[in-house]
Design a protein around this motif. Structure first.
Motif, PDB file in Angstrom:
ATOM      1  N   GLU A  69      20.003 -79.825  33.826  1.00  0.00           N
ATOM      2  CA  GLU A  69      18.627 -80.032  33.153  1.00  0.00           C
ATOM      3  C   GLU A  69      17.112 -78.917  32.718  1.00  0.00           C
ATOM      4  O   GLU A  69      16.214 -78.778  31.683  1.00  0.00           O
ATOM      5  CB  GLU A  69      17.546 -81.002  34.528  1.00  0.00           C
ATOM      6  CG  GLU A  69      18.516 -82.254  34.657  1.00  0.00           C
ATOM      7  CD  GLU A  69      17.495 -82.865  35.482  1.00  0.00           C
ATOM      8  OE1 GLU A  69      17.436 -84.035  35.539  1.00  0.00           O
ATOM      9  OE2 GLU A  69      16.401 -82.531  36.191  1.00  0.00           O
ATOM     10  N   GLU A  70      18.231 -77.347  33.436  1.00  0.00           N
ATOM     11  CA  GLU A  70      17.526 -76.142  32.528  1.00  0.00           C
ATOM     12  C   GLU A  70      18.063 -76.255  31.339  1.00  0.00           C
ATOM     13  O   GLU A  70      16.822 -76.008  30.918  1.00  0.00           O
ATOM     14  CB  GLU A  70      17.688 -75.233  34.123  1.00  0.00           C
ATOM     15  CG  GLU A  70      16.335 -74.626  34.530  1.00  0.00           C
ATOM     16  CD  GLU A  70      16.582 -73.006  35.096  1.00  0.00           C
ATOM     17  OE1 GLU A  70      16.868 -73.965  36.460  1.00  0.00           O
ATOM     18  OE2 GLU A  70      16.950 -71.916  34.843  1.00  0.00           O
ATOM     19  N   PHE A  71      19.075 -76.128  31.341  1.00  0.00           N
ATOM     20  CA  PHE A  71      19.329 -75.663  29.733  1.00  0.00           C
ATOM     21  C   PHE A  71      18.985 -77.236  28.404  1.00  0.00           C
ATOM     22  O   PHE A  71      17.910 -76.830  27.690  1.00  0.00           O
ATOM     23  CB  PHE A  71      20.238 -75.444  30.056  1.00  0.00           C
ATOM     24  CG  PHE A  71      21.299 -74.927  30.337  1.00  0.00           C
ATOM     25  CD1 PHE A  71      20.875 -73.835  31.501  1.00  0.00           C
ATOM     26  CD2 PHE A  71      22.676 -74.835  30.927  1.00  0.00           C
ATOM     27  CE1 PHE A  71      21.076 -72.716  32.197  1.00  0.00           C
ATOM     28  CE2 PHE A  71      23.214 -73.847  31.555  1.00  0.00           C
ATOM     29  CZ  PHE A  71      22.943 -72.589  31.877  1.00  0.00           C
ATOM     30  N   PHE A  72      19.050 -77.756  29.489  1.00  0.00           N
ATOM     31  CA  PHE A  72      18.760 -79.035  28.385  1.00  0.00           C
ATOM     32  C   PHE A  72      17.462 -79.885  27.934  1.00  0.00           C
ATOM     33  O   PHE A  72      17.412 -80.892  27.412  1.00  0.00           O
ATOM     34  CB  PHE A  72      20.109 -79.712  27.823  1.00  0.00           C
ATOM     35  CG  PHE A  72      20.962 -78.845  27.256  1.00  0.00           C
ATOM     36  CD1 PHE A  72      21.308 -77.912  26.479  1.00  0.00           C
ATOM     37  CD2 PHE A  72      22.318 -78.795  28.645  1.00  0.00           C
ATOM     38  CE1 PHE A  72      22.329 -77.320  26.069  1.00  0.00           C
ATOM     39  CE2 PHE A  72      23.558 -78.134  28.706  1.00  0.00           C
ATOM     40  CZ  PHE A  72      23.640 -77.605  27.112  1.00  0.00           C
ATOM     41  N   GLY A  73      16.574 -79.904  29.423  1.00  0.00           N
ATOM     42  CA  GLY A  73      15.386 -81.316  29.516  1.00  0.00           C
ATOM     43  C   GLY A  73      15.986 -82.053  30.844  1.00  0.00           C
ATOM     44  O   GLY A  73      17.312 -82.570  30.819  1.00  0.00           O
ATOM     45  N   LYS A  74      14.953 -83.033  30.391  1.00  0.00           N
ATOM     46  CA  LYS A  74      15.646 -84.637  31.604  1.00  0.00           C
ATOM     47  C   LYS A  74      16.866 -85.362  30.137  1.00  0.00           C
ATOM     48  O   LYS A  74      17.542 -86.030  30.724  1.00  0.00           O
ATOM     49  CB  LYS A  74      14.589 -85.219  31.997  1.00  0.00           C
ATOM     50  CG  LYS A  74      13.921 -84.716  33.069  1.00  0.00           C
ATOM     51  CD  LYS A  74      14.261 -85.828  33.931  1.00  0.00           C
ATOM     52  CE  LYS A  74      13.210 -85.073  35.919  1.00  0.00           C
ATOM     53  NZ  LYS A  74      14.662 -83.884  36.254  1.00  0.00           N
ATOM     54  N   ASN A  75      15.988 -85.352  29.003  1.00  0.00           N
ATOM     55  CA  ASN A  75      16.672 -85.698  28.184  1.00  0.00           C
ATOM     56  C   ASN A  75      17.231 -84.885  27.071  1.00  0.00           C
ATOM     57  O   ASN A  75      16.988 -84.809  25.800  1.00  0.00           O
ATOM     58  CB  ASN A  75      16.318 -86.784  27.617  1.00  0.00           C
ATOM     59  CG  ASN A  75      17.117 -87.899  26.883  1.00  0.00           C
ATOM     60  OD1 ASN A  75      17.701 -87.652  26.207  1.00  0.00           O
ATOM     61  ND2 ASN A  75      15.882 -88.524  25.435  1.00  0.00           N
ATOM     62  N   PRO A  76      19.236 -84.523  26.918  1.00  0.00           N
ATOM     63  CA  PRO A  76      19.256 -84.139  26.205  1.00  0.00           C
ATOM     64  C   PRO A  76      19.366 -84.201  24.983  1.00  0.00           C
ATOM     65  O   PRO A  76      19.725 -83.405  23.780  1.00  0.00           O
ATOM     66  CB  PRO A  76      20.892 -83.704  26.691  1.00  0.00           C
ATOM     67  CG  PRO A  76      20.549 -84.459  28.520  1.00  0.00           C
ATOM     68  CD  PRO A  76      19.540 -85.262  28.615  1.00  0.00           C
ATOM     69  N   LYS A  77      19.426 -85.469  24.212  1.00  0.00           N
ATOM     70  CA  LYS A  77      19.171 -85.854  23.251  1.00  0.00           C
ATOM     71  C   LYS A  77      17.849 -85.402  22.121  1.00  0.00           C
ATOM     72  O   LYS A  77      17.930 -85.587  21.135  1.00  0.00           O
ATOM     73  CB  LYS A  77      18.870 -87.242  22.964  1.00  0.00           C
ATOM     74  CG  LYS A  77      19.300 -87.799  21.960  1.00  0.00           C
ATOM     75  CD  LYS A  77      19.767 -89.260  21.806  1.00  0.00           C
ATOM     76  CE  LYS A  77      19.189 -90.562  22.581  1.00  0.00           C
ATOM     77  NZ  LYS A  77      19.292 -91.604  22.128  1.00  0.00           N
ATOM     78  N   ASP A  78      16.829 -84.676  23.100  1.00  0.00           N
ATOM     79  CA  ASP A  78      15.471 -84.364  22.098  1.00  0.00           C
ATOM     80  C   ASP A  78      16.014 -83.340  22.273  1.00  0.00           C
ATOM     81  O   ASP A  78      14.951 -82.383  21.679  1.00  0.00           O
ATOM     82  CB  ASP A  78      14.780 -84.601  23.225  1.00  0.00           C
ATOM     83  CG  ASP A  78      14.587 -85.872  23.589  1.00  0.00           C
ATOM     84  OD1 ASP A  78      14.836 -86.939  22.278  1.00  0.00           O
ATOM     85  OD2 ASP A  78      14.021 -86.751  24.341  1.00  0.00           O
ATOM     86  N   SER A  79      16.873 -82.360  22.789  1.00  0.00           N
ATOM     87  CA  SER A  79      17.697 -81.183  23.177  1.00  0.00           C
ATOM     88  C   SER A  79      17.538 -80.624  21.440  1.00  0.00           C
ATOM     89  O   SER A  79      19.180 -80.886  20.938  1.00  0.00           O
ATOM     90  CB  SER A  79      18.025 -80.348  24.145  1.00  0.00           C
ATOM     91  OG  SER A  79      18.479 -79.149  24.173  1.00  0.00           O
TER      92      SER A  79
END
Ligand code: NAD
Length: 466
Positions: free
Chosen positions: A275-285
């Motif tokens: 979560e720290e690397f790619f946020g709650k929704n990695p699709k948006d990262s």
């Protein structure tokens, strides 16, 4: 892309390079250095275009594209440029006194015509990194990029002719048909990176011409977490190594074997870092990649049940975008995810009672390309090094052993044969010719017939002078 296989073009490119090689193309230090500098220039002048193609093929973000593809290749070129003179030197070796007057030396010579075939996951670096060694060693080269990473293949085929004469480096785009046409030609060395099934085809075809091969293959690279550990750091390093390039890395930690008492805390830390690397929704990262294509996405989906208890994190799929979120599975040695190399962002975690159980699980698979152990206990580390037959190894981290050009990179058994990077690349693409020269002012008669009565003298001389 050349969709129609053009056997004529392939054959004439091959003939052209063969002639150039025989005429002495790319032999001198200046020529080799010049070609390495051209490759450097190709990258520096077109880095944006290369990174854009990588983004299109793999959703590769700029940072990962630079550190694992363009900058990685430049660092390897610089390392080779620095050492090239030394690599090319002939080496004098000791000669047996019995042969006096005598000298012996080893002369590195180019092999000749080289074919380099690469896969889609690091489609730039895995073609250019072996090219560095092949050029440094004085060869002429045909490059066959992967058709699966189409955008990168196209960029490479457009750029290479602008920086190299075709007599030294040529590109053949295409898929199975083109590769098969290439493989039937009498190259002097074939360097293949990809899966083992095609690796066997490459070796079979090469055998027809008695052509040596380097096979850079894959496998299930285990990661063992045992004993005393900083689990927060372990999770951070593993989350990075596993989900770099959305898990599509030949040396990605494929699965984790962890001592059962460490399991709950490790999983919580791993979730935290994802979560720290790619946020709650990695699709948006913008830092998280995509799966190369729908066929591979389908394959990855088959490793887990979206409603099953084993799925402990992630598992979200968007077929439109070839997206699979970072996924953690609770697994056992017989789980579907433990059958073959995963090659995607799925991490099965198996809890084990002790180190021996972990080693038993590792031994169920053929020799992996890499093996990882996270531990502060030296006895585990020493046993792991001693007892796990892998291509390479990294202790308390993953992937980063590849960044050291002083470490040969390659597999063992099912994960490949031969290796490269740094001096090892130069050796891979060179023939080490042994040369002995003898003076004429002394000629011991003892070796000449008639032999009668001479054998005991020979024995004595050999024991004195070797
Ligand atoms: P891929 O599908 O791009 O195939 C690799 C190359 O083989 C391509 O250039 C392709 O055109 C050619 N090819 C495919 N089928 C062929 C056939 N029937 N005959 C002749 N040529 C053929 O890539 P891939 O194999 O999916 O790559 C993934 C595999 O590669 C994984 O197993 C991974 O671990 C391994 N890999 C290894 C390394 C390494 O350095 N050891 C690096 C990256 C990937």
């Amino acid at each position: 892309m050349n969709s129609v296989p053009n056997d004529n073009r392939i054959q004439s490119l091959f003939n052209h390079q063969e002639k150039a090689f025989l005429e002495g193309e790319n032999r001198t230090y200046q020529e080799r250095r010049g070609h390495l500098l051209s490759l450097r220039k190709l990258i520096l002048e077109n880095e944006d275009q290369i990174l854009e193609a990588l983004k299109k093929d793999l959703g590769k973000c700029q940072f990962e594209g630079i550190i694992s593809e363009t900058l990685f290749t430049i660092k390897e070129i610089d390392h080779t440029l620095k050492k090239l003179k030394k690599y090319m030197k002939k080496r004098w070796v000791f000669s047996p006194l019995l042969q006096f007057p005598v000298w012996s030396r080893i002369r590195p010579e180019p092999l000749g015509k080289i074919l380099i075939i690469s896969p889609w996951n690091y489609p730039f670096q895995l073609l250019m990194s072996p090219l560095i060694g092949a050029l440094a060693a004085g060869n002429v080269v045909i490059l066959k990029p992967s058709e699966v990473s189409e955008a990168t293949s196209k960029v490479i085929s457009e750029l290479v002719p602008k920086y190299f004469p075709e007599s030294v480096v040529g590109v053949v785009e295409g898929a199975v048909e083109e590769t098969q046409a290439l493989l039937s030609l009498p190259f002097d060395h074939i360097f293949y990176t990809g899966n083992g099934v095609v690796g066997k085809i490459v070796m079979e075809k090469a055998a027809q011409n008695l052509c040596p091969v380097t096979l850079e293959l894959g496998g299930k690279s285990p990661c063992v977490i045992m004993g005393n550990n900083d689990l927060d750091l372990v999770a951070k390093r593993l989350a990075w190594g596993k989900f770099f390039n959305a898990g599509q890395t030949c040396v990605a930690p494929d699965y984790v074997l962890i001592q059962e008492e460490l399991y709950p805390r490790f999983v919580e830390n791993l979730k935290k870092y994802i979560e720290e690397f790619f946020g709650k929704n990695p699709k948006d990262s913008s830092d998280y990649g995509k799966i190369i294509n729908k066929r591979h996405l389908k394959r990855l989906e088959s490793y887990f049940d979206k409603k099953g208890d084993d799925l402990i994190f992630g598992g979200e799929v968007d077929e439109e975008k070839d997206y699979l979120s970072p996924t953690i599975l609770r697994a056992n040695v017989d789980s579907p995810s433990m059958k073959e190399e995963i090659f995607g962002p799925i991490l099965p975690i198996i809890s084990v009672a002790n180190f021996d159980e972990a080693l038993g699980a590792v031994r169920r698979h053929p020799n992996p390309l890499a093996a990882y152990i996270f531990s502060q206990d030296n006895h585990y580390i020493e046993r792991f090094i001693e007892e796990v037959p892998s291509g390479g190894m990294c202790i308390n981290d993953s992937l980063v052993h590849l960044t050291n050009p002083n470490l040969p990179f390659g597999g063992r058994g099912a994960s490949g044969m031969g290796s490269y990077h740094g001096y090892k690349s130069f050796q891979t693409f060179s023939h080490m010719k042994s040369i002995m020269g003898r003076g004429t002012f002394l000629d011991l008669p003892v070796r000449y017939p008639p032999y009668k009565g001479k054998i005991s003298l020979i024995r004595r001389l050999l024991s004195w002078f070797g």
